[in-house]
Design a protein around this motif. Structure first.
Motif: not given
Length: 228
Positions: A5-21
């Motif tokens: 599931q994590l493969q191919g996520l390089n460079g993908a945004p990560v958001y916190d619990e409130s939706g802020e990147q």
């Protein structure tokens, strides 16, 4: 999340619990023994020059990236990673920072397992309830009343005055006169008069009452081969 599931996520945004990147995925760190993904390396800041780690546990895919169950400031305040590998000491710091247990591959001597003991406390408050009532009731009753009153009454009495003079054309015969006698009589009238205003006022009296109940407490007992 699994590695596929994590493969191919390089460079993908990560958001916190409130939706802020928070940042973007730079690399995935796996456990050396189990090869299970454990940490996500994030590049943060305007130029993505600061690299922080966030646990894979709890991360969930969301649209174009991932969501982690932590606040942005908490993730950005985690220990920095300046090397390409995570040392055991750094991993212990990270797990302590995120409140995680020891990893599956950690030596038994470095593992720390704990339980949290809870107990109930008695919290006493008050609430307004109706404890009784008061009522004003007005009714009519009759009672005899006697009052003295003075009454004036005319009475007749005979007055005599001697007259000794000649009368030329007087006739001797019968004559009578009628004199009415007047007097007062009692007349009764009744009128309504306000005598008193009666109301109900409330005062507050403070009493002391003892309440009792049972509270539960957890106890921790250590069994087995434990030092100390």
């Amino acid at each position: 999340m699994q590695m596929d599931q994590l493969q191919g996520l390089n460079g993908a945004p990560v958001y916190d619990e409130s939706g802020e990147q928070i940042g973007k995925v730079e690399e995935i760190f796996v456990d050396a023994d189990s090869q299970r993904p454990e940490w996500i390396g994030l590049g943060t800041g305007f130029l993505r020059t600061k690299r922080v780690l966030v646990p894979v546990d709890g991360a969930q895919p969301q649209d174009d990236g991932l969501t982690v169950p932590y606040a942005k400031d908490h993730v950005k305040g985690s220990p920095d990673l300046d090397e390409d590998q995570i040392s055991p000491e750094t991993e212990r710091e990270l797990r302590a920072y995120y409140g995680l247990g020891a990893s599956a591959g950690a030596p038994a001597g470095d593992a720390e397992e704990s339980v949290t003991r809870h107990e109930e406390e008695l919290a006493v408050g008050t609430q307004q309830v109706e404890t009784g009532h008061a009522r004003l009731h007005k009714w009519v009753e009759s009672e005899p009343v006697a009052m003295d009153v003075e009454l004036k009454q005319e009475t007749a009495r005979v007055s005599r005055e001697p007259v000794d003079e000649p009368v030329g054309n007087a006739e001797i015969g019968e004559e009578e006169i009628d004199v009415p006698l007047r007097g007062e009589r009692a007349v009764v009238q009744k009128q309504t008069v306000a005598k008193e205003r009666v109301g109900i006022e409330t005062d507050v009296r403070t009493d002391r009452e003892t309440v009792a109940d049972e509270v539960r407490k957890e106890r921790v007992e250590v069994e087995g081969d434990v030092d100390g």
